[in-house]
Write an enzyme that holds these catalytic residues in place. Structure first.
Site, PDB file in Angstrom:
ATOM      1  N   ARG A  25      -9.639  -0.135   8.940  1.00 45.71           N
ATOM      2  CA  ARG A  25      -9.280  -1.645   9.364  1.00 45.71           C
ATOM      3  C   ARG A  25     -10.192  -2.372  10.083  1.00 45.71           C
ATOM      4  NH1 ARG A  25      -3.197  -0.022   9.120  1.00 45.71           N
ATOM      5  NH2 ARG A  25      -2.132  -1.860   9.162  1.00 45.71           N
ATOM      6  N   LYS A  32       0.743  -1.238   0.064  1.00 48.18           N
ATOM      7  CA  LYS A  32       0.089  -0.169   0.276  1.00 48.18           C
ATOM      8  C   LYS A  32       0.931   1.292  -0.010  1.00 48.18           C
ATOM      9  CE  LYS A  32      -1.947  -1.164   3.777  1.00 48.18           C
ATOM     10  NZ  LYS A  32      -1.406  -2.620   3.962  1.00 48.18           N
ATOM     11  N   ARG A  55      -0.511  -9.241  13.454  1.00 50.81           N
ATOM     12  CA  ARG A  55      -0.993  -8.258  12.567  1.00 50.81           C
ATOM     13  C   ARG A  55      -1.457  -9.056  11.352  1.00 50.81           C
ATOM     14  NH1 ARG A  55       4.377  -5.316  11.445  1.00 50.81           N
ATOM     15  NH2 ARG A  55       3.287  -3.975   9.821  1.00 50.81           N
ATOM     16  N   ARG A  97      11.323  -1.149  10.927  1.00 49.09           N
ATOM     17  CA  ARG A  97      10.161  -0.895  11.809  1.00 49.09           C
ATOM     18  C   ARG A  97      10.274  -1.637  12.896  1.00 49.09           C
ATOM     19  NH1 ARG A  97       4.595   0.295   8.510  1.00 49.09           N
ATOM     20  NH2 ARG A  97       4.100  -1.060  10.169  1.00 49.09           N
ATOM     21  N   ARG A 123      11.605  -5.449   4.991  1.00 48.76           N
ATOM     22  CA  ARG A 123      11.361  -4.002   4.728  1.00 48.76           C
ATOM     23  C   ARG A 123      12.242  -3.078   5.382  1.00 48.76           C
ATOM     24  NH1 ARG A 123       5.227  -1.950   5.514  1.00 48.76           N
ATOM     25  NH2 ARG A 123       5.406  -2.722   7.539  1.00 48.76           N
TER      26      ARG A 123
HETATM   27  P1  ADP Z   1       2.189  -2.079   3.233  1.00 45.92           P
HETATM   28  O1  ADP Z   1       2.255  -0.368   3.210  1.00 45.92           O
HETATM   29  O2  ADP Z   1       1.191  -2.563   2.489  1.00 45.92           O
HETATM   30  O3  ADP Z   1       2.515  -2.436   4.560  1.00 45.92           O
HETATM   31  P2  ADP Z   1       4.957  -1.714   1.943  1.00 45.92           P
HETATM   32  O4  ADP Z   1       4.208  -0.854   0.762  1.00 45.92           O
HETATM   33  O5  ADP Z   1       5.399  -0.956   2.891  1.00 45.92           O
HETATM   34  O6  ADP Z   1       3.445  -2.234   2.290  1.00 45.92           O
HETATM   35  O7  ADP Z   1       5.562  -2.893   1.158  1.00 45.92           O
HETATM   36  C1  ADP Z   1       6.179  -4.012   2.331  1.00 45.92           C
HETATM   37  C2  ADP Z   1       7.402  -4.264   1.792  1.00 45.92           C
HETATM   38  O8  ADP Z   1       7.527  -5.216   0.326  1.00 45.92           O
HETATM   39  C3  ADP Z   1       8.295  -3.191   1.345  1.00 45.92           C
HETATM   40  O9  ADP Z   1       9.489  -3.922   1.855  1.00 45.92           O
HETATM   41  C4  ADP Z   1       8.420  -3.042   0.031  1.00 45.92           C
HETATM   42  O10 ADP Z   1       9.389  -2.602  -0.562  1.00 45.92           O
HETATM   43  C5  ADP Z   1       7.879  -4.411  -0.514  1.00 45.92           C
HETATM   44  N1  ADP Z   1       7.169  -4.311  -1.937  1.00 45.92           N
HETATM   45  C6  ADP Z   1       6.151  -3.515  -2.174  1.00 45.92           C
HETATM   46  N2  ADP Z   1       5.693  -3.866  -3.213  1.00 45.92           N
HETATM   47  C7  ADP Z   1       5.958  -5.101  -3.802  1.00 45.92           C
HETATM   48  C8  ADP Z   1       6.186  -5.726  -4.734  1.00 45.92           C
HETATM   49  N3  ADP Z   1       5.148  -5.695  -5.722  1.00 45.92           N
HETATM   50  N4  ADP Z   1       7.050  -7.001  -4.964  1.00 45.92           N
HETATM   51  C9  ADP Z   1       7.990  -7.356  -3.957  1.00 45.92           C
HETATM   52  N5  ADP Z   1       8.257  -6.474  -2.917  1.00 45.92           N
HETATM   53  C10 ADP Z   1       7.310  -5.511  -2.709  1.00 45.92           C
HETATM   54  P1  AMP Z   2       1.024   0.317   9.159  1.00 42.95           P
HETATM   55  O1  AMP Z   2       1.733   1.448   9.034  1.00 42.95           O
HETATM   56  O2  AMP Z   2      -0.518   0.572   8.320  1.00 42.95           O
HETATM   57  O3  AMP Z   2       1.350  -0.921   8.931  1.00 42.95           O
HETATM   58  O4  AMP Z   2       0.318   0.521  10.658  1.00 42.95           O
HETATM   59  C1  AMP Z   2       1.096   0.377  11.664  1.00 42.95           C
HETATM   60  C2  AMP Z   2       0.322   0.151  12.944  1.00 42.95           C
HETATM   61  O5  AMP Z   2      -0.371   1.157  13.378  1.00 42.95           O
HETATM   62  C3  AMP Z   2      -0.645  -0.981  12.827  1.00 42.95           C
HETATM   63  O6  AMP Z   2      -0.236  -2.499  13.217  1.00 42.95           O
HETATM   64  C4  AMP Z   2      -1.660  -0.598  14.172  1.00 42.95           C
HETATM   65  O7  AMP Z   2      -1.263  -0.917  15.096  1.00 42.95           O
HETATM   66  C5  AMP Z   2      -1.682   0.757  13.843  1.00 42.95           C
HETATM   67  N1  AMP Z   2      -2.682   1.257  12.910  1.00 42.95           N
HETATM   68  C6  AMP Z   2      -2.586   1.929  11.697  1.00 42.95           C
HETATM   69  N2  AMP Z   2      -3.735   2.163  10.933  1.00 42.95           N
HETATM   70  C7  AMP Z   2      -4.736   1.860  11.999  1.00 42.95           C
HETATM   71  C8  AMP Z   2      -6.275   1.599  11.957  1.00 42.95           C
HETATM   72  N3  AMP Z   2      -6.872   2.173  10.976  1.00 42.95           N
HETATM   73  N4  AMP Z   2      -6.820   1.142  12.966  1.00 42.95           N
HETATM   74  C9  AMP Z   2      -5.810   0.882  14.193  1.00 42.95           C
HETATM   75  N5  AMP Z   2      -4.773   0.753  14.072  1.00 42.95           N
HETATM   76  C10 AMP Z   2      -3.866   1.189  12.948  1.00 42.95           C
END
Ligand code: ADP
Ligand code: AMP
Length: 237
Positions: free
Chosen positions: A109, A34, A192, A181, A148
């Protein structure tokens, strides 16, 4: 176009899509991509990116009262309580920079959050145009999350294997330092992913029923995922 999007919806949004004025939810499991796709969308469509996770991480870094509450949940991989999260989004969506379109990343969520968002949209006279569901099988997510690396300054996401920065340890966009992270460890990730299955995934049905869900195969190269999104939302770059 996905069959989940109704003709009525396309007619009602066609004028808005001409002007690239869109309100989008980026939906998907933790690690689906995302944040990665949000960065590309912002570059191309000048939308405001609202990541609730990033807002919480900033609040934690700034040691605000809300940050202290959020931290105890985030570290364990649990969701921050709805009343805190909805309040945060309510304040953010009312701001001026959301008027020309936004991307919600990581919100809603829970079903309760989705219903609160509907109410908020009515109050603020906002229409949600698309919910983009980035689909990645559960077994691929652990590897994505454990590899990541995130920019401390702008929050951009990288991966040690799949999306390396040009200079090791440094963000391509703002040159900030990259870090792992705290919640990208095995225990938090397991919680999660479980929470996603139980509380967040049911929202797919919720938005399918509203006729605004677009399903995207997230297990492709990052650029191919982006192209699929662009094709489905149907706006020329
Ligand atoms: P989210 O925001 O949904 O938690 P991220 O955008 O942070 O996910 O992506 C999670 C991890 O996967 C990051 O390390 C990112 O660089 C990697 N990633 C994102 N899209 C892809 C893809 N299409 N293929 C492989 N790795 C990806
Ligand atoms: P994310 O960066 O989206 O992976 O979110 C990191 C963490 O923030 C999650 O695991 C939750 O603990 C908290 N968080 C983010 N968005 C929400 C949401 N919409 N509702 C509740 N907790 C959230």
């Amino acid at each position: 176009m996905s069959q989940s999007v109704t003709i009525e919806h396309l007619i009602s949004t066609s004028k808005r899509r001409d002007t690239s004025y869109m309100n989008i939810i980026l939906f998907g499991a933790p690690g689906a991509g995302k944040g990665t796709q949000a960065v590309e969308l912002v570059k191309n469509y000048h939308l405001t990116h609202i990541s609730t996770g990033e807002m919480f991480r900033n609040a934690i870094a700034n040691q605000t009262a809300m940050g202290k509450v959020a931290n105890s949940y985030i570290t364990k991989g649990e969701l921050v309580p709805d009343e805190v999260t909805v309040g945060l989004v309510k304040e953010r969506l009312a701001q001026e920079d959301c008027k020309n379109g936004f991307i919600l990343d990581g919100f809603p969520r829970t079903l309760h959050q989705a219903r609160c968002l509907d109410k908020l949209c009515l109050e603020l006279n906002i229409q949600l145009d698309f919910v983009i569901d980035i689909e990645v099988p559960m077994n691929a997510l652990m590897e994505r999350l454990s590899g990541r690396r995130v920019c401390k300054v702008c929050g951009a996401s990288y991966h040690i294997l799949f999306n390396q920065p040009k200079v090791a340890g440094e963000c391509d966009i703002c040159h900030g330092p990259l870090y792992t992270r705290k919640d990208d460890n095995k225990e938090s990730v397991a919680v999660r992913l479980n929470t996603y299955q139980e509380q967040t995934k049911p929202l797919i049905e919720y938005y399918k029923n509203k006729g605004i869900l677009l399903e995207i195969n997230g297990q492709q190269e990052i650029n191919d995922v982006f192209q699929d999104i662009v094709n489905k939302i149907g706006v020329n770059l």
